[in-house]
Design a protein around this motif. Structure first.
Motif, mmCIF file in Angstrom:
data_model
loop_
_atom_site.group_PDB
_atom_site.id
_atom_site.type_symbol
_atom_site.label_atom_id
_atom_site.label_comp_id
_atom_site.label_asym_id
_atom_site.label_seq_id
_atom_site.Cartn_x
_atom_site.Cartn_y
_atom_site.Cartn_z
ATOM 1 N N ARG A 42 3.261 9.795 4.811
ATOM 2 C CA ARG A 42 3.279 8.333 4.847
ATOM 3 C C ARG A 42 4.654 7.849 5.283
ATOM 4 N NH1 ARG A 42 -2.025 6.675 4.480
ATOM 5 N NH2 ARG A 42 -3.045 8.099 3.060
ATOM 6 N N GLU A 46 4.904 2.127 4.684
ATOM 7 C CA GLU A 46 3.607 2.178 3.977
ATOM 8 C C GLU A 46 3.823 2.337 2.475
ATOM 9 O OE1 GLU A 46 0.046 4.333 6.183
ATOM 10 O OE2 GLU A 46 1.957 5.329 6.579
ATOM 11 N N ALA A 47 4.761 3.219 2.120
ATOM 12 C CA ALA A 47 5.023 3.476 0.701
ATOM 13 C C ALA A 47 5.593 2.210 0.044
ATOM 14 C CB ALA A 47 5.992 4.644 0.557
ATOM 15 N N TRP A 50 2.905 -0.363 -0.451
ATOM 16 C CA TRP A 50 2.056 0.100 -1.560
ATOM 17 C C TRP A 50 2.711 -0.226 -2.897
ATOM 18 C CZ3 TRP A 50 2.896 4.453 -4.943
ATOM 19 C CH2 TRP A 50 1.777 4.819 -5.691
ATOM 20 N N LEU A 51 4.050 -0.036 -2.940
ATOM 21 C CA LEU A 51 4.785 -0.293 -4.185
ATOM 22 C C LEU A 51 4.797 -1.777 -4.531
ATOM 23 C CD1 LEU A 51 8.010 1.931 -4.309
ATOM 24 C CD2 LEU A 51 6.333 1.560 -6.129
ATOM 25 N N ARG A 55 0.921 -1.069 -6.321
ATOM 26 C CA ARG A 55 0.378 0.297 -6.269
ATOM 27 C C ARG A 55 -1.143 0.279 -6.226
ATOM 28 N NH1 ARG A 55 4.452 3.937 -9.837
ATOM 29 N NH2 ARG A 55 6.267 2.631 -9.594
ATOM 30 N N LEU A 59 -2.460 6.410 -2.242
ATOM 31 C CA LEU A 59 -1.775 6.840 -1.022
ATOM 32 C C LEU A 59 -2.355 8.156 -0.503
ATOM 33 C CD1 LEU A 59 2.064 6.274 -1.214
ATOM 34 C CD2 LEU A 59 0.418 5.277 0.349
#
Ligand SMILES: Nc1ncnc2c1ncn2[C@@H]1O[C@H](COP(=O)(O)OP(=O)(O)OP(=O)(O)O)[C@@H](O)[C@H]1O
Length: 265
Positions: A42, A46-47, A50-51, A55, A59
């Protein structure tokens, strides 16, 4: 070895099956599913998204290595698990051996289970061959006395007497196989599991192992084999279970499974 369930509690996943199975059933695989995580790389972006979005979602992606697989194996049957690379054969064998648990469904065995699933599994690299015979024998359910009584035979069958006091981290894969196979057969298992790994043995030792496996089958023990050597398994086994992408697509005479796998249908 596992002296596993005699009478596990029925669960929703085994609903609809007669449970516990009758005495002649030594392996029961019921609606079994096993999932693994597919790892993707990733990006940082993207991470980060997502965070900060709490969340949400996952993932990582999960896929089913085994999907709703069910069958019974009866005492004395010789069964080949067949399929193309990645179809789930080794995973299924690991579930039967007990080194891995299913995510859904039930796997139950009756009697002593032993075999060869991964080269070196159950061996401690820093211990000598001699110590590993005791360690592995105990893991497979032998008493100290039983191991002592069979020690000389175990070493003699493996033909690695000279190296028995060497730490196994210095063993070749063939030497590992020799000792592991020898310990496994000397546990007198009711159910013997063999994955492809016999292939790392040299030809004379492979022939010796095959003769031993045939002898065990002759004694009425149950055999479950994973192999791509179709001609060999067709001689050794009566029944074939064919997997495709984790699903069981055929369970019948081994010749039918081999024909299907070779594209003959
Ligand atoms: N521990 C694991 N973690 C993640 N994925 C796994 C794991 N073990 C197996 N898999 C995946 O599960 C699928 C089935 O693997 P498995 O080794 O059971 O197949 P197989 O039929 O024995 O294949 P082969 O004939 O190549 O040995 C494959 O996609 C494999 O990558």
């Amino acid at each position: 070895m596992r002296e596993r369930i005699e009478e596990p509690a029925p669960t929703s996943s085994s609903a609809g099956w007669p449970w516990p199975p009758e005495d002649s059933v030594v392996v029961a695989v019921r609606s079994v599913t096993k999932k693994f995580v597919l790892r993707h790389t990733r990006s940082m972006k993207e991470a980060f998204v997502w965070l900060i979005t709490g969340r949400r979602g996952d993932l990582s992606e999960r896929f089913k290595a085994l999907d709703d697989v069910s069958f019974d194996i009866r005492r004395g049957e010789t069964v080949a698990l067949l399929g193309l690379n990645g179809s789930g054969k080794s995973t299924l064998l690991k579930l039967i051996s007990g080194v891995m648990r299913p995510d859904g469904g039930e796997v139950a065995t009756r009697g002593r289970v032993a075999g060869l699933i991964e080269v070196g599994a159950g061996f401690h690299p820093d211990l000598t061959g001699r110590d590993n015979v005791f360690l592995n024998g105990a893991i497979l359910g032998m008493t100290q006395q039983e191991i002592e009584d069979k020690f000389d035979d175990i070493v003699a069958f493996s033909e690695i007497e000279q190296f028995i006091d060497t730490e196994v981290k210095f063993y070749s894969s063939g030497m590992y196989l020799r000792l592991a196979f020898s310990v496994a057969i000397h546990t007198s298992p009711d159910i013997f599991l063999v994955d492809e790994i016999l292939a790392v043995g040299d030809e004379p030792f492979q022939q010796k192992c095959m003769a031993k496996i045939e002898e065990m089958v002759g004694q009425g023990r149950t055999l479950v084999v994973v192999s791509h050597e179709l001609d060999k398994v067709a001689t050794l086994c009566d029944r074939g279970i064919l997997l495709e992408h984790g699903r069981m697509v055929l369970d019948g005479p081994v010749q039918d499974a081999v024909r299907h796998l070779r594209g003959g249908h």
